[in-house]
Scaffold this motif. Sequence first.
Motif, PDB file in Angstrom:
ATOM      1  N   ALA A  77      -1.305 -18.212  23.480  1.00 49.41           N
ATOM      2  CA  ALA A  77       0.110 -18.517  23.660  1.00 49.41           C
ATOM      3  C   ALA A  77       0.739 -17.635  24.740  1.00 49.41           C
ATOM      4  O   ALA A  77       1.541 -18.103  25.555  1.00 49.41           O
ATOM      5  CB  ALA A  77       0.854 -18.349  22.339  1.00 49.41           C
ATOM      6  N   GLY A  78       0.364 -16.361  24.744  1.00 47.95           N
ATOM      7  CA  GLY A  78       0.993 -15.417  25.656  1.00 47.95           C
ATOM      8  C   GLY A  78       0.684 -15.658  27.119  1.00 47.95           C
ATOM      9  O   GLY A  78       1.483 -15.296  27.997  1.00 47.95           O
ATOM     10  N   LEU A  79      -0.454 -16.269  27.423  1.00 46.89           N
ATOM     11  CA  LEU A  79      -0.861 -16.457  28.815  1.00 46.89           C
ATOM     12  C   LEU A  79      -0.620 -17.867  29.331  1.00 46.89           C
ATOM     13  O   LEU A  79      -0.887 -18.135  30.510  1.00 46.89           O
ATOM     14  CB  LEU A  79      -2.350 -16.100  28.963  1.00 46.89           C
ATOM     15  CG  LEU A  79      -2.712 -14.629  28.775  1.00 46.89           C
ATOM     16  CD1 LEU A  79      -4.227 -14.451  28.790  1.00 46.89           C
ATOM     17  CD2 LEU A  79      -2.066 -13.772  29.853  1.00 46.89           C
ATOM     18  N   LEU A  80      -0.125 -18.778  28.502  1.00 45.61           N
ATOM     19  CA  LEU A  80       0.007 -20.170  28.929  1.00 45.61           C
ATOM     20  C   LEU A  80       0.905 -20.319  30.147  1.00 45.61           C
ATOM     21  O   LEU A  80       0.536 -20.981  31.134  1.00 45.61           O
ATOM     22  CB  LEU A  80       0.545 -21.023  27.774  1.00 45.61           C
ATOM     23  CG  LEU A  80      -0.468 -21.544  26.762  1.00 45.61           C
ATOM     24  CD1 LEU A  80       0.249 -22.259  25.617  1.00 45.61           C
ATOM     25  CD2 LEU A  80      -1.463 -22.501  27.431  1.00 45.61           C
ATOM     26  N   LEU A  81       2.102 -19.753  30.106  1.00 43.84           N
ATOM     27  CA  LEU A  81       3.041 -19.920  31.214  1.00 43.84           C
ATOM     28  C   LEU A  81       2.501 -19.274  32.496  1.00 43.84           C
ATOM     29  O   LEU A  81       2.612 -19.861  33.582  1.00 43.84           O
ATOM     30  CB  LEU A  81       4.394 -19.328  30.857  1.00 43.84           C
ATOM     31  CG  LEU A  81       5.180 -20.072  29.771  1.00 43.84           C
ATOM     32  CD1 LEU A  81       6.462 -19.319  29.437  1.00 43.84           C
ATOM     33  CD2 LEU A  81       5.498 -21.488  30.214  1.00 43.84           C
ATOM     34  N   ASP A 215       6.112 -14.200  40.915  1.00 42.37           N
ATOM     35  CA  ASP A 215       7.226 -13.658  40.150  1.00 42.37           C
ATOM     36  C   ASP A 215       6.679 -12.705  39.085  1.00 42.37           C
ATOM     37  O   ASP A 215       6.470 -13.102  37.931  1.00 42.37           O
ATOM     38  CB  ASP A 215       8.009 -14.812  39.506  1.00 42.37           C
ATOM     39  CG  ASP A 215       9.176 -14.342  38.653  1.00 42.37           C
ATOM     40  OD1 ASP A 215       9.543 -13.159  38.760  1.00 42.37           O
ATOM     41  OD2 ASP A 215       9.703 -15.159  37.878  1.00 42.37           O
ATOM     42  N   PRO A 216       6.411 -11.427  39.445  1.00 41.70           N
ATOM     43  CA  PRO A 216       5.751 -10.524  38.483  1.00 41.70           C
ATOM     44  C   PRO A 216       6.596 -10.239  37.248  1.00 41.70           C
ATOM     45  O   PRO A 216       6.060 -10.153  36.141  1.00 41.70           O
ATOM     46  CB  PRO A 216       5.516  -9.247  39.302  1.00 41.70           C
ATOM     47  CG  PRO A 216       6.480  -9.323  40.441  1.00 41.70           C
ATOM     48  CD  PRO A 216       6.656 -10.774  40.746  1.00 41.70           C
ATOM     49  N   LEU A 217       7.925 -10.084  37.414  1.00 43.96           N
ATOM     50  CA  LEU A 217       8.762  -9.811  36.251  1.00 43.96           C
ATOM     51  C   LEU A 217       8.784 -11.010  35.311  1.00 43.96           C
ATOM     52  O   LEU A 217       8.679 -10.862  34.083  1.00 43.96           O
ATOM     53  CB  LEU A 217      10.184  -9.454  36.690  1.00 43.96           C
ATOM     54  CG  LEU A 217      11.165  -9.133  35.549  1.00 43.96           C
ATOM     55  CD1 LEU A 217      10.656  -7.976  34.692  1.00 43.96           C
ATOM     56  CD2 LEU A 217      12.560  -8.825  36.096  1.00 43.96           C
ATOM     57  N   GLY A 218       8.909 -12.203  35.867  1.00 39.21           N
ATOM     58  CA  GLY A 218       8.878 -13.409  35.044  1.00 39.21           C
ATOM     59  C   GLY A 218       7.559 -13.546  34.303  1.00 39.21           C
ATOM     60  O   GLY A 218       7.532 -13.927  33.127  1.00 39.21           O
ATOM     61  N   ALA A 219       6.454 -13.213  34.993  1.00 39.21           N
ATOM     62  CA  ALA A 219       5.133 -13.296  34.357  1.00 39.21           C
ATOM     63  C   ALA A 219       5.035 -12.325  33.189  1.00 39.21           C
ATOM     64  O   ALA A 219       4.564 -12.682  32.100  1.00 39.21           O
ATOM     65  CB  ALA A 219       4.041 -13.003  35.380  1.00 39.21           C
ATOM     66  N   ALA A 220       5.510 -11.074  33.405  1.00 41.58           N
ATOM     67  CA  ALA A 220       5.441 -10.071  32.339  1.00 41.58           C
ATOM     68  C   ALA A 220       6.313 -10.467  31.152  1.00 41.58           C
ATOM     69  O   ALA A 220       5.893 -10.373  29.990  1.00 41.58           O
ATOM     70  CB  ALA A 220       5.865  -8.713  32.887  1.00 41.58           C
ATOM     71  N   LEU A 221       7.529 -10.921  31.430  1.00 39.73           N
ATOM     72  CA  LEU A 221       8.432 -11.317  30.349  1.00 39.73           C
ATOM     73  C   LEU A 221       7.877 -12.506  29.569  1.00 39.73           C
ATOM     74  O   LEU A 221       8.004 -12.566  28.339  1.00 39.73           O
ATOM     75  CB  LEU A 221       9.805 -11.658  30.924  1.00 39.73           C
ATOM     76  CG  LEU A 221      10.648 -10.476  31.417  1.00 39.73           C
ATOM     77  CD1 LEU A 221      11.865 -10.968  32.181  1.00 39.73           C
ATOM     78  CD2 LEU A 221      11.079  -9.597  30.245  1.00 39.73           C
ATOM     79  N   SER A 222       7.263 -13.460  30.269  1.00 36.83           N
ATOM     80  CA  SER A 222       6.713 -14.640  29.586  1.00 36.83           C
ATOM     81  C   SER A 222       5.609 -14.249  28.619  1.00 36.83           C
ATOM     82  O   SER A 222       5.511 -14.791  27.513  1.00 36.83           O
ATOM     83  CB  SER A 222       6.188 -15.658  30.606  1.00 36.83           C
ATOM     84  OG  SER A 222       4.965 -15.233  31.193  1.00 36.83           O
ATOM     85  N   THR A 226       6.280 -14.773  24.430  1.00 32.71           N
ATOM     86  CA  THR A 226       5.424 -15.759  23.763  1.00 32.71           C
ATOM     87  C   THR A 226       4.437 -15.089  22.813  1.00 32.71           C
ATOM     88  O   THR A 226       4.261 -15.530  21.671  1.00 32.71           O
ATOM     89  CB  THR A 226       4.659 -16.603  24.795  1.00 32.71           C
ATOM     90  OG1 THR A 226       4.000 -15.740  25.744  1.00 32.71           O
ATOM     91  CG2 THR A 226       5.587 -17.535  25.548  1.00 32.71           C
ATOM     92  N   ALA A 227       3.804 -13.994  23.250  1.00 33.90           N
ATOM     93  CA  ALA A 227       2.806 -13.331  22.406  1.00 33.90           C
ATOM     94  C   ALA A 227       3.453 -12.729  21.160  1.00 33.90           C
ATOM     95  O   ALA A 227       2.927 -12.880  20.042  1.00 33.90           O
ATOM     96  CB  ALA A 227       2.076 -12.245  23.205  1.00 33.90           C
ATOM     97  N   THR A 228       4.588 -12.045  21.322  1.00 31.96           N
ATOM     98  CA  THR A 228       5.231 -11.427  20.156  1.00 31.96           C
ATOM     99  C   THR A 228       5.794 -12.475  19.207  1.00 31.96           C
ATOM    100  O   THR A 228       5.743 -12.302  17.982  1.00 31.96           O
ATOM    101  CB  THR A 228       6.351 -10.466  20.593  1.00 31.96           C
ATOM    102  OG1 THR A 228       7.264 -11.157  21.470  1.00 31.96           O
ATOM    103  CG2 THR A 228       5.780  -9.261  21.317  1.00 31.96           C
TER     104      THR A 228
END
Length: 508
Positions: A77-81, A215-222, A226-228
């Motif tokens: 789930a955490g890596l899908l986006l 978009d590194p910040l968007g990637a980290a936030l996604s 999702t994971a949590t």
Amino acid sequence: MTTSQQRDNAQSPADSDTFGRSGARRWWVLVVMCLAMLVLQMDAMVLNVALPTLATDLGADDGQLQLILTAYMVPFAGLLLLAGSLSDRFGRRRLLIIGLVVFGVASGFAAWAGNPEVLIATRFGMGVGGALMMPSTMSILIVSFPDETERRKAMSAFAVMSVLGLVGGPLVGGFLLQHFWWGSVFLLNVPLVVLALIAAATLLTESTGPARRFDPLGAALSMVWTATLIWAIVELPDGLTPPVLIALIVAGVSLAVFVVWEWRSRHPMVPIGLFGNRDFSGSCFSILLVMFAYGGFLLVLTQYLQSVQGRTPTAAALALLPVVIAMIVMQPIATAIGQRTGQKPLLLAGLLLLAAAFVLLALCDEDTGWWQLAGILALFGVGGGVAQPAAMTILTGAIPHEHAGVGSALNDTMLQTGSAFGVAVLGSILAGGYSGRLGEAPGPARESLAGALQYAAVRRDSALAQTARDAFVGSMQLTLAVSAAVVVLGAALAAALVRRRQLTPAAG
């Protein structure tokens, strides 16, 4: 080709000759995507069958068994986006192949794991591979089937393969566990992955979206939200413990920051504006609610068939065949109707049929006969066979080709969230209703139906066993009634949001 299709192609030049849109080549592409979907669905269902054996042969306790499941779900789930964005940026075929390799290698190591800790680590690797694969499958279908009529056929086949994996997984898993060691359920993935890799390497050509800044910040936030969120949902049935509460707070805050950042960013990883498209948002939220209801359906049905009606795991899996058969039969019929009516009437009709099937299943009890149950399950197949491809056709038609990967990942994330919420919420309703109906029954009997039957068998207490079955049936009926209401809500959202439109003529 319509003007809108020409505009989509112009937006994504790399897609202009992708996958041989004219001719038979794109149907071979569909075969590859169906193989990838089969790998993921078979793995999920086979593992559920194998959990008791893992507990015995590996000495895994309940906490480790939960981690074996969670270790896959959280990275998936955490890596899908992020995976969807990477597939648009670096190539959908490339990400699919990388995902298949990671998934296959991790499956091979899982088959020979010598202890629960190694198996948990390999399941994490399988989750990473699955996340890389999933968005690519749908995005490749989006750019391969621009015509709505053909896309409907492709989505129908995709839906059938998904359900076939759900039904076939327990059957194959039961056979393997009966004749081989537990690792065979993971080793099964390897030949399927090899076959999918060969097909992907020979049949697919590369496609990408237009070049965009990362978009590194968007990637980290996604990844954080999702994971949590998925971890918290999985753990929620055990209570709102401090770690779960903290995870929910982190998920909520990071999701809010993610949405604001993506909305304001000049180069967003996820086009939040997609939700402004009524077709995308309407079909996406209706699918989310259906997956919520299906989470309860699978949770209830397996226990009902085995513990209430006394079927073996194999017989219980075979009992689901009417769902698959009905879906296959409905595909050409629904496609022909859709060419005349468009997809929205099909979506609404399918959702209402699903709601009716939930209501009918809620009326079942211990004495429900096979033919009656088969008819109800066939109605599930008809409803799903009509609604799911219609929803996916509407949704994929609303995603611009340049955002095919991340748009598909956004949908996949909604599906995962809906399914996880369904298992957690409906599972809590089922468990609470069951224990509440048992009254003053001994502690072990109140924990689960299987525990009650085992406790009663040891003490030869047939009255307790019958009381436990009756309590479960009563709770099951409440759970399925809630599921029906949720599906009706999904139909209402689709009716309000999705636009009605006629199909364009099929491409030759």
